[in-house]
Design an enzyme around this catalytic site. Structure first.
Site, PDB file in Angstrom:
ATOM      1  N   HIS A  72       0.863  -1.199   0.000  1.00  0.00           N
ATOM      2  CA  HIS A  72       0.000   0.000   0.000  1.00  0.00           C
ATOM      3  C   HIS A  72       0.887   1.233   0.000  1.00  0.00           C
ATOM      4  O   HIS A  72       1.851   1.313   0.763  1.00  0.00           O
ATOM      5  CB  HIS A  72      -0.873   0.050   1.264  1.00  0.00           C
ATOM      6  CG  HIS A  72      -1.888  -1.040   1.338  1.00  0.00           C
ATOM      7  ND1 HIS A  72      -3.214  -0.867   1.013  1.00  0.00           N
ATOM      8  CD2 HIS A  72      -1.760  -2.346   1.689  1.00  0.00           C
ATOM      9  CE1 HIS A  72      -3.853  -2.005   1.174  1.00  0.00           C
ATOM     10  NE2 HIS A  72      -3.005  -2.923   1.583  1.00  0.00           N
ATOM     11  N   TYR A 200      -9.818   4.454   7.215  1.00  0.00           N
ATOM     12  CA  TYR A 200     -10.250   4.764   8.576  1.00  0.00           C
ATOM     13  C   TYR A 200     -11.387   5.783   8.495  1.00  0.00           C
ATOM     14  O   TYR A 200     -11.325   6.708   7.676  1.00  0.00           O
ATOM     15  CB  TYR A 200      -9.108   5.398   9.379  1.00  0.00           C
ATOM     16  CG  TYR A 200      -7.937   4.484   9.643  1.00  0.00           C
ATOM     17  CD1 TYR A 200      -6.926   4.316   8.701  1.00  0.00           C
ATOM     18  CD2 TYR A 200      -7.846   3.767  10.836  1.00  0.00           C
ATOM     19  CE1 TYR A 200      -5.843   3.477   8.942  1.00  0.00           C
ATOM     20  CE2 TYR A 200      -6.764   2.932  11.077  1.00  0.00           C
ATOM     21  CZ  TYR A 200      -5.774   2.792  10.136  1.00  0.00           C
ATOM     22  OH  TYR A 200      -4.714   1.956  10.372  1.00  0.00           O
ATOM     23  N   PRO A 292      -5.292  -0.905  18.658  1.00  0.00           N
ATOM     24  CA  PRO A 292      -4.972  -1.334  17.287  1.00  0.00           C
ATOM     25  C   PRO A 292      -5.088  -0.210  16.238  1.00  0.00           C
ATOM     26  O   PRO A 292      -4.757  -0.418  15.085  1.00  0.00           O
ATOM     27  CB  PRO A 292      -5.988  -2.431  17.018  1.00  0.00           C
ATOM     28  CG  PRO A 292      -7.103  -2.165  17.966  1.00  0.00           C
ATOM     29  CD  PRO A 292      -6.495  -1.539  19.162  1.00  0.00           C
ATOM     30  N   LYS A 296       0.177  -1.174  15.417  1.00  0.00           N
ATOM     31  CA  LYS A 296       1.573  -1.170  15.852  1.00  0.00           C
ATOM     32  C   LYS A 296       1.997  -2.406  16.652  1.00  0.00           C
ATOM     33  O   LYS A 296       3.197  -2.643  16.821  1.00  0.00           O
ATOM     34  CB  LYS A 296       1.814   0.069  16.723  1.00  0.00           C
ATOM     35  CG  LYS A 296       1.773   1.373  15.958  1.00  0.00           C
ATOM     36  CD  LYS A 296       2.882   1.442  14.941  1.00  0.00           C
ATOM     37  CE  LYS A 296       2.823   2.692  14.109  1.00  0.00           C
ATOM     38  NZ  LYS A 296       3.717   2.624  12.952  1.00  0.00           N
ATOM     39  N   TYR A 384       3.271   6.089  10.896  1.00  0.00           N
ATOM     40  CA  TYR A 384       2.389   4.960  10.593  1.00  0.00           C
ATOM     41  C   TYR A 384       3.100   3.893   9.760  1.00  0.00           C
ATOM     42  O   TYR A 384       3.010   2.703  10.034  1.00  0.00           O
ATOM     43  CB  TYR A 384       1.166   5.467   9.813  1.00  0.00           C
ATOM     44  CG  TYR A 384       0.127   4.415   9.512  1.00  0.00           C
ATOM     45  CD1 TYR A 384       0.205   3.643   8.350  1.00  0.00           C
ATOM     46  CD2 TYR A 384      -0.929   4.182  10.384  1.00  0.00           C
ATOM     47  CE1 TYR A 384      -0.736   2.668   8.063  1.00  0.00           C
ATOM     48  CE2 TYR A 384      -1.891   3.206  10.103  1.00  0.00           C
ATOM     49  CZ  TYR A 384      -1.775   2.452   8.946  1.00  0.00           C
ATOM     50  OH  TYR A 384      -2.711   1.478   8.668  1.00  0.00           O
TER      51      TYR A 384
HETATM   52  C1  PHB Z   1      -6.086  -5.081  10.137  1.00  0.00           C
HETATM   53  O1  PHB Z   1      -5.903  -5.260   8.914  1.00  0.00           O
HETATM   54  O2  PHB Z   1      -6.465  -5.990  10.932  1.00  0.00           O
HETATM   55  C2  PHB Z   1      -5.819  -3.698  10.711  1.00  0.00           C
HETATM   56  C3  PHB Z   1      -5.441  -2.656   9.860  1.00  0.00           C
HETATM   57  C4  PHB Z   1      -5.198  -1.395  10.388  1.00  0.00           C
HETATM   58  C5  PHB Z   1      -5.334  -1.197  11.758  1.00  0.00           C
HETATM   59  C6  PHB Z   1      -5.716  -2.245  12.617  1.00  0.00           C
HETATM   60  C7  PHB Z   1      -5.964  -3.509  12.089  1.00  0.00           C
HETATM   61  O3  PHB Z   1      -5.101   0.045  12.288  1.00  0.00           O
END
Ligand code: PHB
Ligand code: APR
Length: 391
Positions: A72, A200, A292, A296, A384
């Site tokens: 990505h 997000y 989450p 991280k 990130y």
């Molecule tokens: C996931 O793909 O499980 C995932 C992706 C981004 C996050 C948390 C979990 O911030």
């Protein structure tokens, strides 16, 4: 039983550490409470920072990730009734992050352990740690109904938040820092086409996140009240709520489907300092927990064991204990950077039940600033997608 490094826990931290040590000619034995199937049944995160990708690649563990992982160039942020924006971390940092499930990493790590003939005991119970302040530490435990002892040079606690190693630190040594968030995440896995981007969403109804495991397997989360139970969220209710939290232009792209996994997890930030005492070292969730939001947890487990394996190699090959002595401080610099980022993103993207109108307005204007400023996005992208590891 005797080894150089006794490792408690066969999660990502424990198995990667034993792999890295083996490549340095250092012997280890891994003691795991659960069965392999149980460890593999855990559904966890799925984002690898570019630095984690490089650690795995340098260790010869990237073949399947390169085939099945998805690079990505950034992640998308959306919020209530506004246009979404894309944080192009690839352009800013010159390298992608990768979505590749922790389950797949765990499978790859077990396969590598089998290939190298790793000493790995499952079904180990009642581990107690001894002699961590001396030069001959040991572990006592039961395995196959027998009381056993494992003598070693060093013990590494890769036993997660609930394991025995952090608690074996002598009283008064540890300083613990914790923050508990007033909500949890309900996560589902569904065999549907995922969105192209890790996306997000902030919404007054609550946070939502769309991620992926592969082109036919999506991973989806929504913020839920702490008291909610899985049975409160049949699939129909989940999908309606999930799509309500995204702008229409994105909600229209979301493909619904039956959940094949559903779980609720509370959110917490936790750091234990120091991450070492005498002959005991902590790595991964044994020493720190992040919400989450920043993906991280797995990446910190990887950076911890990268630093620790390098320090142990220096001890055995160069008879130098300097890196071992610096391990805790070195690891904690990256831990606190990631803990801060995860805390910041959690505050930025979630709807806090007790937030005042002032706090909500300030939150929305911080999002607007992030959308408007490539400098702000570059700072987020660096945190990130992967701060460089310390040399
Ligand atoms: C996931 O793909 O499980 C995932 C992706 C981004 C996050 C948390 C979990 O911030
Ligand atoms: N004896 C033996 N093994 C134990 C004990 C014990 N007393 N207690 C815990 N364990 C094992 C657990 O069964 C688990 O397999 O230690 C392992 C710890 O693994 P994780 O919890 O996955 O922690 P870690 O390896 O640090 O990886 C961190 O995993 O939990 C996720 O979100 C977290 O992505 C992050 C990553």
């Amino acid at each position: 039983m005797k080894t150089q490094i006794a490792i408690i826990g066969a999660g990502p931290a424990g198995l990667l550490l034993s792999h890295l040590l083996h490549r340095q000619g250092i012997h280890s034995i891994v003691l795991e409470r659960q069965t392999r199937d149980h460890v593999l049944s855990r559904i966890r995160a799925g984002v690898l920072e570019s630095t984690s990708v490089e650690v795995l690649r340098a260790a010869g563990l990237a073949d399947r990730m390169d085939r099945e992982g998805h690079p990505h160039d950034g992640m998308r942020i959306a919020w209530a009734g506004r246009d979404s924006f894309y944080v192009n971390s690839g352009q800013m940092l010159g390298r992608p992050f990768v979505t590749y499930g922790q389950t797949q990493i765990q499978q790859d790590l077990f396969a590598a352990a089998d290939a190298r003939g790793q000493s790995l005991l499952h079904g180990v119970h009642g581990i107690t740690l001894h002699g961590i302040d001396g030069a001959s530490p040991s572990l006592a435990f039961t395995h196959q109904s027998e009381n056993r002892e494992l003598k070693c040079d060093y013990i590494v606690g890769c036993d997660g938040f609930h394991g025995p190693s952090r608690r074996a630190m002598p009283a008064g040594v540890l300083r613990e820092y914790e923050k508990v968030y007033p909500f949890g995440w309900l996560g589902i896995m569904a065999r549907v086409k995922p969105l192209d981007d890790v996306t997000y969403a902030y919404h007054p109804r609550g946070f939502a996140l769309a991620s992926r495991r592969n082109d036919k397997l999506g991973r989806f989360y929504i913020q839920v009240p702490l008291e909610d139970k899985i049975e409160d969220w049949p699939d129909g209710r989940f999908w309606a709520e999930f799509k309500a939290r995204f702008p229409q232009a994105i909600a229209r792209q979301i493909e619904e489907g039956p959940s094949i996994e559903k779980s609720i997890a509370p959110l917490r930030s936790f750091v234990a300092e120091p991450m070492s005492h005498g002959r005991l070292f902590l790595a991964g969730d044994a020493a720190h927990i992040v919400p989450p939001t920043g993906a991280k947890g797995l990446n910190l487990a990887i950076s911890d064991v990268h630093y620790l394996s390098r320090a142990l190699a220096s001890r055995y090959h160069d008879a130098s204990e300097e890196l071992l002595g610096n391990y805790s401080a070195t690891a904690l610099r990256r831990v606190w950077s990631s803990v801060r980022t995860s805390w910041h993103l959690t505050n930025l993207l979630h709807s806090f039940p007790a937030a005042t109108d002032f706090e909500r307005r300030a939150q929305e204007h911080e999002l607007a600033y992030l959308q408007s400023s490539t400098r702000a996005q570059a700072a987020l992208a660096e945190q990130y997608a992967g701060l460089p590891l310390e040399i």
